[in-house]
Design a protein around this motif. Structure first.
Motif, PDB file in Angstrom:
ATOM      1  N   GLY A 248       1.493 -17.410   0.021  1.00 58.25           N
ATOM      2  CA  GLY A 248       2.661 -16.546  -0.069  1.00 58.25           C
ATOM      3  C   GLY A 248       3.769 -17.218  -0.862  1.00 58.25           C
ATOM      4  O   GLY A 248       3.704 -18.412  -1.157  1.00 58.25           O
ATOM      5  N   VAL A 249       4.771 -16.448  -1.205  1.00 56.64           N
ATOM      6  CA  VAL A 249       5.909 -16.970  -1.965  1.00 56.64           C
ATOM      7  C   VAL A 249       7.071 -17.233  -1.010  1.00 56.64           C
ATOM      8  O   VAL A 249       7.402 -16.388  -0.175  1.00 56.64           O
ATOM      9  N   PHE A 250       7.680 -18.410  -1.166  1.00 62.66           N
ATOM     10  CA  PHE A 250       8.811 -18.824  -0.343  1.00 62.66           C
ATOM     11  C   PHE A 250       9.969 -19.239  -1.237  1.00 62.66           C
ATOM     12  O   PHE A 250       9.753 -19.768  -2.333  1.00 62.66           O
ATOM     13  N   ALA A 251      11.200 -19.033  -0.747  1.00 60.52           N
ATOM     14  CA  ALA A 251      12.410 -19.470  -1.443  1.00 60.52           C
ATOM     15  C   ALA A 251      13.154 -20.450  -0.542  1.00 60.52           C
ATOM     16  O   ALA A 251      12.950 -20.464   0.680  1.00 60.52           O
ATOM     17  N   PRO A 252      14.027 -21.268  -1.114  1.00 58.95           N
ATOM     18  CA  PRO A 252      14.822 -22.168  -0.265  1.00 58.95           C
ATOM     19  C   PRO A 252      15.710 -21.390   0.695  1.00 58.95           C
ATOM     20  O   PRO A 252      16.178 -20.289   0.374  1.00 58.95           O
ATOM     21  N   ALA A 253      15.939 -21.932   1.882  1.00 61.09           N
ATOM     22  CA  ALA A 253      16.842 -21.302   2.839  1.00 61.09           C
ATOM     23  C   ALA A 253      18.218 -21.119   2.204  1.00 61.09           C
ATOM     24  O   ALA A 253      18.695 -21.979   1.466  1.00 61.09           O
ATOM     25  N   GLY A 254      18.824 -19.990   2.495  1.00 62.35           N
ATOM     26  CA  GLY A 254      20.133 -19.702   1.922  1.00 62.35           C
ATOM     27  C   GLY A 254      20.087 -18.822   0.694  1.00 62.35           C
ATOM     28  O   GLY A 254      21.132 -18.399   0.186  1.00 62.35           O
ATOM     29  N   VAL A 259      18.485 -11.055  -3.371  1.00 63.49           N
ATOM     30  CA  VAL A 259      17.525 -11.673  -4.286  1.00 63.49           C
ATOM     31  C   VAL A 259      16.137 -11.664  -3.653  1.00 63.49           C
ATOM     32  O   VAL A 259      15.136 -11.362  -4.303  1.00 63.49           O
ATOM     33  N   VAL A 260      16.073 -12.012  -2.362  1.00 64.72           N
ATOM     34  CA  VAL A 260      14.798 -12.011  -1.640  1.00 64.72           C
ATOM     35  C   VAL A 260      14.206 -10.607  -1.631  1.00 64.72           C
ATOM     36  O   VAL A 260      13.004 -10.419  -1.849  1.00 64.72           O
ATOM     37  N   THR A 261      15.056  -9.614  -1.393  1.00 64.67           N
ATOM     38  CA  THR A 261      14.600  -8.221  -1.366  1.00 64.67           C
ATOM     39  C   THR A 261      14.041  -7.800  -2.724  1.00 64.67           C
ATOM     40  O   THR A 261      13.013  -7.130  -2.812  1.00 64.67           O
ATOM     41  N   LYS A 262      14.715  -8.192  -3.789  1.00 64.59           N
ATOM     42  CA  LYS A 262      14.245  -7.858  -5.144  1.00 64.59           C
ATOM     43  C   LYS A 262      12.902  -8.522  -5.431  1.00 64.59           C
ATOM     44  O   LYS A 262      11.969  -7.884  -5.936  1.00 64.59           O
ATOM     45  N   LEU A 263      12.797  -9.802  -5.111  1.00 61.31           N
ATOM     46  CA  LEU A 263      11.546 -10.526  -5.351  1.00 61.31           C
ATOM     47  C   LEU A 263      10.409  -9.909  -4.542  1.00 61.31           C
ATOM     48  O   LEU A 263       9.286  -9.756  -5.027  1.00 61.31           O
ATOM     49  N   ASN A 264      10.694  -9.552  -3.286  1.00 66.92           N
ATOM     50  CA  ASN A 264       9.674  -8.953  -2.440  1.00 66.92           C
ATOM     51  C   ASN A 264       9.189  -7.622  -3.020  1.00 66.92           C
ATOM     52  O   ASN A 264       7.989  -7.344  -3.060  1.00 66.92           O
ATOM     53  N   ALA A 265      10.140  -6.803  -3.496  1.00 65.06           N
ATOM     54  CA  ALA A 265       9.775  -5.507  -4.070  1.00 65.06           C
ATOM     55  C   ALA A 265       8.917  -5.688  -5.321  1.00 65.06           C
ATOM     56  O   ALA A 265       7.911  -4.978  -5.511  1.00 65.06           O
ATOM     57  N   ASP A 266       9.289  -6.641  -6.175  1.00 65.29           N
ATOM     58  CA  ASP A 266       8.521  -6.890  -7.392  1.00 65.29           C
ATOM     59  C   ASP A 266       7.124  -7.413  -7.072  1.00 65.29           C
ATOM     60  O   ASP A 266       6.124  -6.974  -7.659  1.00 65.29           O
ATOM     61  N   LEU A 267       7.041  -8.346  -6.130  1.00 62.84           N
ATOM     62  CA  LEU A 267       5.742  -8.926  -5.769  1.00 62.84           C
ATOM     63  C   LEU A 267       4.851  -7.874  -5.101  1.00 62.84           C
ATOM     64  O   LEU A 267       3.645  -7.820  -5.351  1.00 62.84           O
ATOM     65  N   THR A 268       5.435  -7.029  -4.267  1.00 58.46           N
ATOM     66  CA  THR A 268       4.668  -5.970  -3.615  1.00 58.46           C
ATOM     67  C   THR A 268       4.081  -5.022  -4.650  1.00 58.46           C
ATOM     68  O   THR A 268       2.900  -4.636  -4.579  1.00 58.46           O
ATOM     69  N   GLU A 286      -8.277 -11.595  -0.424  1.00 60.10           N
ATOM     70  CA  GLU A 286      -7.841 -10.283   0.015  1.00 60.10           C
ATOM     71  C   GLU A 286      -6.355 -10.129  -0.268  1.00 60.10           C
ATOM     72  O   GLU A 286      -5.550 -10.929   0.215  1.00 60.10           O
ATOM     73  N   PRO A 287      -5.940  -9.137  -1.059  1.00 58.69           N
ATOM     74  CA  PRO A 287      -4.522  -8.940  -1.356  1.00 58.69           C
ATOM     75  C   PRO A 287      -3.727  -8.649  -0.080  1.00 58.69           C
ATOM     76  O   PRO A 287      -4.214  -7.961   0.817  1.00 58.69           O
ATOM     77  N   GLU A 288      -2.502  -9.186  -0.021  1.00 57.59           N
ATOM     78  CA  GLU A 288      -1.657  -8.956   1.143  1.00 57.59           C
ATOM     79  C   GLU A 288      -0.223  -8.679   0.704  1.00 57.59           C
ATOM     80  O   GLU A 288       0.272  -9.294  -0.236  1.00 57.59           O
ATOM     81  N   THR A 289       0.440  -7.758   1.390  1.00 61.03           N
ATOM     82  CA  THR A 289       1.854  -7.478   1.158  1.00 61.03           C
ATOM     83  C   THR A 289       2.550  -7.337   2.506  1.00 61.03           C
ATOM     84  O   THR A 289       1.899  -7.181   3.540  1.00 61.03           O
ATOM     85  N   GLY A 290       3.872  -7.381   2.487  1.00 61.57           N
ATOM     86  CA  GLY A 290       4.642  -7.228   3.715  1.00 61.57           C
ATOM     87  C   GLY A 290       6.094  -7.551   3.472  1.00 61.57           C
ATOM     88  O   GLY A 290       6.450  -8.164   2.461  1.00 61.57           O
ATOM     89  N   SER A 291       6.934  -7.166   4.401  1.00 61.43           N
ATOM     90  CA  SER A 291       8.363  -7.429   4.273  1.00 61.43           C
ATOM     91  C   SER A 291       8.673  -8.890   4.560  1.00 61.43           C
ATOM     92  O   SER A 291       7.889  -9.580   5.227  1.00 61.43           O
TER      93      SER A 291
END
Length: 318
Positions: A248-254, A259-268, A286-291
């Motif tokens: 999965g993709v992770f970003a630094p805390a903070g 930005v997280v929402t945008k990245l999640n939407a693009d990755l989904t 197996e492809p996976e998506t989620g909030s």
């Protein structure tokens, strides 16, 4: 109260503005493994498409070492602006932190952005091994405690812990036979020196199809489309057994929520495309998506699960 409302409103507008301007430069996707492996291949496939969505190139940077700790720690300490991301795995966020001091907190130091894919394992056996399924293995292990061996890539690796979880779930004593890597472990199973191994389905498949190994069960919750006739460990009566090499993709805390929402939407969107679905499944994934919220919950659950398995196996600090 009014000043607090004004502050929160200003913060929200600042977050939105940041998301609207993001990204302002190339995005680095850190892979905590050497080039050429499953994580690297996945990162490069995803990175190309994410770059198209963002309008900035996504540069894959391999930072291998210390069982994923070097790359993960580098991202944990990066600026929380979305321009440095981590392709995290079950090792970087569940297994490794429970085994040793890694220099970061897998929960507090990261924001889970989105799941990408999961590769199940399959319990394979040498063709001459008499067990035909998980029930047979358990029955044999109860009759001869500590005698039924399974090979792994080394102590604390996913295929080792899959065996530990099976032993714990079935309440049997299996013999762990560690090697320095999956390749030599698999070679000894192929040669009949060790009867069993939990191998990634992508690498096991050619040997199963060629009759060099037989598949007893897959470790994911659902059957794999690559081996549709092979039951899951759960189907064999082993409770909620679920072991996958997840990514999965992770970003630094903070990192700002917007930005997280945008990245999640693009990755989904990327993961749900038919082209990417085919590409991932061709890799055995197996492809996976989620909030982000659901993924954060999953990562916490995995962290707790593997900490328990490691403790029972005597591999976690007491």
């Amino acid at each position: 109260m009014l000043s607090r409302r004004l502050f929160l409103t200003a913060f929200a507008f600042a977050s939105i503005a940041h998301a609207q301007s993001f990204p302002t430069k190339p995005v680095t996707l850190v892979v905590p493994y050497p080039p050429g492996g499953s994580a690297d291949i996945l990162a490069r496939a995803i990175g190309i498409e994410l770059g198209k969505k963002l309008g900035q190139p996504v540069v894959v940077e391999n930072k291998a070492g210390a069982g994923t700790a070097i790359g993960a720690k580098a991202v944990a300490g990066a600026a929380p602006d979305g321009h440095t991301l981590l392709l995290g795995t079950v090792s970087s966020h569940a297994i490794n932190p429970a085994m040793t001091k890694v220099g970061y907190d897998p929960v507090k130091d990261f924001v889970p952005v989105s799941p990408i894919a999961a590769i199940p394992f399959v319990l394979v056996a040498h063709p001459q091994f008499s067990a035909a399924n998980i029930a047979d293995v358990v029955k044999m292990a109860r009759a001869t405690p500590g005698k039924i061996g399974y090979a792994s890539a080394g102590p604390g690796t996913s295929n080792h812990l899959a065996g530990e979880l099976l032993a714990s779930t079935a309440k049997v004593d299996l013999l762990h036979v560690p090697y320095k890597g999956s390749a030599p472990a698999l070679n000894d199973v192929l040669a009949g020196h060790v009867p069993l191994m939990f191998d990634l389905i992508a690498t096991a498949l050619p040997n199963v199809q060629g009759g060099k190994l037989k598949a007893l069960a897959v470790t994911s919750v659902k059957r794999s489309p690559l081996l549709p006739d092979v039951p899951t460990v759960q189907e064999s009566g082993m409770g909620d057994f679920d072991v996958t090499a997840w990514f999965g993709v992770f970003a630094p805390a903070g990192t700002p929520d917007a930005v997280v929402t945008k990245l999640n939407a693009d990755l989904t969107s990327i993961i749900q495309s038919s082209e990417m679905q085919k590409k991932l499944r061709d890799l055995g994934a197996e492809p996976e998506t989620g909030s982000p919220v659901a993924y954060a919950r999953y990562v916490r659950e995995e962290s707790g699960k593997w900490a328990t398995v490691l403790r029972k196996a005597g591999l976690a600090p007491q």
